[in-house]
Write an enzyme that holds these catalytic residues in place. Structure first.
Site, PDB file in Angstrom:
ATOM      1  N   SER A 104       0.811  -1.224   0.000  1.00 24.84           N
ATOM      2  CA  SER A 104       0.000   0.000   0.000  1.00 24.84           C
ATOM      3  C   SER A 104       0.840   1.267   0.000  1.00 24.84           C
ATOM      4  O   SER A 104       0.405   2.304  -0.482  1.00 24.84           O
ATOM      5  CB  SER A 104      -0.971  -0.002   1.185  1.00 24.84           C
ATOM      6  OG  SER A 104      -0.249  -0.054   2.397  1.00 24.84           O
TER       7      SER A 104
ATOM      8  N   ASN B  66       1.973  -4.347 -14.996  1.00 23.01           N
ATOM      9  CA  ASN B  66       0.933  -5.271 -15.439  1.00 23.01           C
ATOM     10  C   ASN B  66      -0.287  -5.232 -14.519  1.00 23.01           C
ATOM     11  O   ASN B  66      -1.144  -6.096 -14.590  1.00 23.01           O
ATOM     12  CB  ASN B  66       1.475  -6.697 -15.576  1.00 23.01           C
ATOM     13  CG  ASN B  66       1.983  -7.264 -14.268  1.00 23.01           C
ATOM     14  OD1 ASN B  66       2.211  -6.537 -13.305  1.00 23.01           O
ATOM     15  ND2 ASN B  66       2.172  -8.569 -14.222  1.00 23.01           N
TER      16      ASN B  66
ATOM     17  N   ASP C  85       0.483 -19.023 -11.847  1.00 26.23           N
ATOM     18  CA  ASP C  85      -0.169 -20.318 -11.632  1.00 26.23           C
ATOM     19  C   ASP C  85       0.865 -21.355 -11.199  1.00 26.23           C
ATOM     20  O   ASP C  85       2.061 -21.110 -11.209  1.00 26.23           O
ATOM     21  CB  ASP C  85      -0.937 -20.772 -12.877  1.00 26.23           C
ATOM     22  CG  ASP C  85      -0.051 -20.994 -14.078  1.00 26.23           C
ATOM     23  OD1 ASP C  85       1.014 -21.635 -13.939  1.00 26.23           O
ATOM     24  OD2 ASP C  85      -0.432 -20.567 -15.180  1.00 26.23           O
TER      25      ASP C  85
ATOM     26  N   TYR D 248       4.153 -22.452 -13.167  1.00 21.48           N
ATOM     27  CA  TYR D 248       5.305 -21.551 -13.250  1.00 21.48           C
ATOM     28  C   TYR D 248       6.243 -21.899 -12.101  1.00 21.48           C
ATOM     29  O   TYR D 248       6.251 -21.260 -11.048  1.00 21.48           O
ATOM     30  CB  TYR D 248       4.822 -20.098 -13.167  1.00 21.48           C
ATOM     31  CG  TYR D 248       5.870 -19.083 -13.539  1.00 21.48           C
ATOM     32  CD1 TYR D 248       6.254 -18.907 -14.856  1.00 21.48           C
ATOM     33  CD2 TYR D 248       6.470 -18.297 -12.566  1.00 21.48           C
ATOM     34  CE1 TYR D 248       7.220 -17.964 -15.205  1.00 21.48           C
ATOM     35  CE2 TYR D 248       7.425 -17.351 -12.904  1.00 21.48           C
ATOM     36  CZ  TYR D 248       7.790 -17.199 -14.222  1.00 21.48           C
ATOM     37  OH  TYR D 248       8.745 -16.273 -14.563  1.00 21.48           O
TER      38      TYR D 248
END
Length: 95
Positions: free
Chosen positions: A15, A27, A33, A36
């Site tokens: 934050s 991105n 997942d 990877y």
């Protein structure tokens, strides 16, 4: 790291990252997942600097959460929902 079957990791900024470093995650939201997991597969936090900044080794600029993968959902196409219209984005709590 290899995640268990049925789980994924979500990589997001902390934050205080923008306030402290002036960087944005390029991105927007990283999803990793469980496939990877090779020796060369490194979890990363691609960032764009909006001002001159220095990030030192071990500075904490991002975090991840491990979540169950969303179950399959079957959608039913409808012509009309007959629900109250909320008037779009930013309308929560507006009376």
């Amino acid at each position: 790291m290899q995640l268990p079957d049925g789980y994924e990791a979500n990589v997001v900024p902390r934050s205080s990252t923008y306030k402290n470093y002036g960087i944005l995650q390029t991105n927007s939201y990283g999803v990793i997942d469980n496939s990877y997991c090779g020796d060369g597969d490194i979890w990363k936090f691609p960032a764009y600097a909006t001002r001159d900044t220095v990030i030192y080794e071990n500075d904490r600029i991002c975090q991840f959460r491990i979540n169950k993968i969303q179950p399959s959902i079957e959608f039913v196409e409808m012509e009309k929902l007959d629900n109250k219209n909320r008037d779009g984005f930013g309308s929560t709590g507006v009376g």
